[in-house]
Design an enzyme around this catalytic site. Structure first.
Site, PDB file in Angstrom:
ATOM      1  CE  LYS A  27     102.882   4.791  -5.288  1.00  0.00           C
ATOM      2  NZ  LYS A  27     101.533   5.075  -4.735  1.00  0.00           N
ATOM      3  CB  SER A  28     103.631   8.920   0.301  1.00  0.00           C
ATOM      4  OG  SER A  28     102.936   7.725   0.188  1.00  0.00           O
ATOM      5  N   GLY A 100      95.775   6.826  -7.128  1.00  0.00           N
ATOM      6  CA  GLY A 100      94.795   7.148  -6.084  1.00  0.00           C
ATOM      7  C   GLY A 100      95.266   8.316  -5.240  1.00  0.00           C
ATOM      8  NE  ARG A 128      92.386   2.701  -5.627  1.00  0.00           N
ATOM      9  CZ  ARG A 128      93.611   3.043  -5.211  1.00  0.00           C
ATOM     10  NH1 ARG A 128      94.547   3.371  -6.085  1.00  0.00           N
ATOM     11  NH2 ARG A 128      93.887   3.062  -3.928  1.00  0.00           N
ATOM     12  CB  SER A 173      92.415   6.449   4.297  1.00  0.00           C
ATOM     13  OG  SER A 173      92.852   7.078   3.096  1.00  0.00           O
ATOM     14  CD  GLN A 175      95.419   7.296  -1.359  1.00  0.00           C
ATOM     15  OE1 GLN A 175      94.237   7.117  -1.669  1.00  0.00           O
ATOM     16  NE2 GLN A 175      96.418   6.705  -1.980  1.00  0.00           N
ATOM     17  CG  ASP A 326     100.861   0.848  -0.354  1.00  0.00           C
ATOM     18  OD1 ASP A 326      99.638   0.611  -0.466  1.00  0.00           O
ATOM     19  OD2 ASP A 326     101.336   2.000  -0.407  1.00  0.00           O
ATOM     20  NE  ARG A 401     102.460  -0.277  -3.484  1.00  0.00           N
ATOM     21  CZ  ARG A 401     103.504   0.553  -3.594  1.00  0.00           C
ATOM     22  NH1 ARG A 401     104.697   0.069  -3.833  1.00  0.00           N
ATOM     23  NH2 ARG A 401     103.337   1.857  -3.477  1.00  0.00           N
TER      24      ARG A 401
HETATM   25  C1  S3P Z   1      99.145   6.682   0.396  1.00  0.00           C
HETATM   26  C2  S3P Z   1      98.332   6.104   1.339  1.00  0.00           C
HETATM   27  C3  S3P Z   1      97.879   4.715   1.282  1.00  0.00           C
HETATM   28  C4  S3P Z   1      98.724   3.877   0.318  1.00  0.00           C
HETATM   29  C5  S3P Z   1      99.014   4.590  -0.962  1.00  0.00           C
HETATM   30  C6  S3P Z   1      99.710   5.911  -0.727  1.00  0.00           C
HETATM   31  C7  S3P Z   1      99.484   8.104   0.531  1.00  0.00           C
HETATM   32  O1  S3P Z   1      96.551   4.710   0.827  1.00  0.00           O
HETATM   33  O2  S3P Z   1      98.082   2.647   0.053  1.00  0.00           O
HETATM   34  O3  S3P Z   1      99.835   3.787  -1.810  1.00  0.00           O
HETATM   35  O4  S3P Z   1     100.421   8.564  -0.139  1.00  0.00           O
HETATM   36  O5  S3P Z   1      98.825   8.782   1.326  1.00  0.00           O
HETATM   37  P1  S3P Z   1      95.330   4.942   1.864  1.00  0.00           P
HETATM   38  O6  S3P Z   1      95.588   6.194   2.560  1.00  0.00           O
HETATM   39  O7  S3P Z   1      94.100   5.039   1.030  1.00  0.00           O
HETATM   40  O8  S3P Z   1      95.343   3.733   2.749  1.00  0.00           O
END
Ligand code: S3P
Length: 447
Positions: A27-28, A100, A128, A173, A175, A326, A401
């Protein structure tokens, strides 16, 4: 594109799981591949893209901003990019659904495009926190009007004259790191992000793959400093997305918990910043071997052979949390079957995921007859070395999840476990239920 109506599901104790399978793309990496493809010049072909709702939302948002994204019948996606800074103002609200990652990464992109855009999402995403990205993006020069608590829906006025910043992440994080780096692409000079603990580095790897200059140095405290040279000319670069280790985790756990199981999950991404769960399962005496290890598209990949195992409880240190963030819901389920106590520390971030996962795990396990406690940011699960009672109905809380974790628990518990809505699983793992059933599981729709 929208998530279907509620789909109640029930998982009933199954025999051993057997067979070979693949899991959908990471996914990422899928989000990032589309975003960077859209900011590159030329056509990028992406194979193995996760076609879950979350990633499809990112694709739709990029189209709304002027990139061209097409899917061929063989599942290959082609992204025709517009170049760094070349996106156009979307003429409607960007709805990132449950995602997110999509929301935060695209806020980074929008922050250094000189137009106004509007972001929203589903009830989970609208709860969120977004201040964690709007704060650094504000330093770069973007302006935001958000709902109380810095939540979606929000409006972004992109910076006319973006500034490169040095930003130290207050929470580990990926993200937030990625939002700042993506914004930094369209700022002059060097954008620097310092992270106190290393988080997944897919953005850094993919930025380099598309031709950006990214330097990564360790910091004295054990974290990393990432330096991105601004205003690069990104060039289209084909890639293959590996299987998602976070999705493989549900299959692996189910096979571990069902005695006599043996499954092979082919082509799973084994980026060391994603494999904390597999390290923890190893400590718990899980029989998981990595075979056929290779590098695909700049990411380490392996086939995982997983056999039913008698697990033991362990201590999971807080420093490991970013590498398995996750995976705590499914680890907590596995811990409920293990002999002895499992202690998971440093879980504050679980409260701000698709649901408050700390509460969802603790309440769900308790409803299934497991002894569980939350002490501050620590989760304690008492395993009996035997299947828990199960027999509960669990609210999925728009959290894929949580839904998949409790279905896995139901497959190996004494009595069936139901969840109120499995539709949310399609955000990250379309085809989860038929895939599990093909391996020997018993998951059925109840109405
Ligand atoms: C992700 C980072 C994680 C993870 C999310 C995907 C990403 O979140 O929980 O499912 O793709 O960068 P955080 O960076 O907020 O911890």
């Amino acid at each position: 594109m929208s998530i279907a109506a509620a789909t109640p599901l029930v998982a009933t104790r199954a025999g051993p799981l057997r067979g070979e399978c693949r899991v959908p793309g990471d996914k990422s990496i899928s989000h990032r591949a589309l975003i960077l493809g859209a900011l590159a010049v030329g056509r990028t072909a992406v194979r193995g893209l996760l076609e879950g709702d979350d990633v499809l939302r990112t694709a739709a948002a990029l189209r709304a901003m002027g990139a061209t994204l097409e899917r061929a019948d063989d599942g290959t996606w082609t992204v025709k990019g517009v170049g760094v800074g070349g996106l156009a103002a979307p003429d409607d609200v960007l709805d990132l659904g449950n995602s997110g990652t999509g929301a935060r990464l695209l806020l980074g992109v929008a922050a250094t495009h000189p137009f106004t855009s509007f972001f929203t999402g589903d009830a989970s995403l609208r709860r969120r926190p977004m201040a964690r990205v709007t704060t650094p993006l504000g330093e770069i020069g973007a302006r935001f009007i958000a709902r109380d608590g810095g939540r979606l829906p929000l409006a972004v006025v992109g910076a006319e004259a973006p500034l490169p910043i040095t930003y130290r992440l207050p929470v580990p994080s990926a993200q937030v790191k990625s939002a700042v780096l993506l914004a930094g692409l369209n700022a002059p000079g060097e954008t620097i992000v310092e992270e106190p603990l290393p988080t997944r580095d897919h953005s850094e790897r993919l930025l380099r793959h598309f031709g950006a200059t990214v330097a990564v140095e360790p910091t004295a405290e054990g974290g990393r400093r990432i330096r991105l040279a601004g205003e690069p000319e990104l060039a289209a670069a084909d890639l293959v997305v590996p299987g998602d280790p976070s999705s493989a985790a549900f299959l692996a756990a189910a096979a571990l918990l069902l005695p006599g199981s043996e499954i092979t999950i082919a082509g799973v991404g084994m980026n060391p910043l994603r494999t904390g769960l597999y390290e923890t399962l190893h400590d718990m005496d899980a029989d998981i071997s990595r075979v056929n290890e290779r590098v695909e598209g700049g990411e380490p990949v392996a086939d995982l052979v997983v056999r039913g195992s008698r697990l033991k409880g362990v201590e999971v240190p807080a420093e490991r949390a970013p590498r398995m963030i996750d995976e705590y819901p499914i680890l907590a389920v596995a811990a409920a079957f293990a002999r002895g106590r499992t202690v998971m520390r440093g879980l504050a971030e679980l409260r701000v995921k698709e649901s408050d996962r700390l509460a969802a795990i603790a309440n769900g396990l308790a409803a299934c007859g497991v002894t569980v406690a939350v002490e501050g940011d620590t989760l304690l699960v008492e395993g009996r070395g035997a299947p828990p009672a199960g027999g509960a109905s669990i609210a999925a809380r728009l959290d894929h999840r949580i839904a998949m974790s409790f279905l896995v628990l139901g497959l190996a518990a004494e009595r069936p476990v139901s969840i109120d809505d499995g539709a949310t699983i399609a955000t990250s793992f379309p085809g989860f239920v038929p895939l599990m059933n093909r391996l020997g599981a018993d998951i059925a729709q109840t109405s």
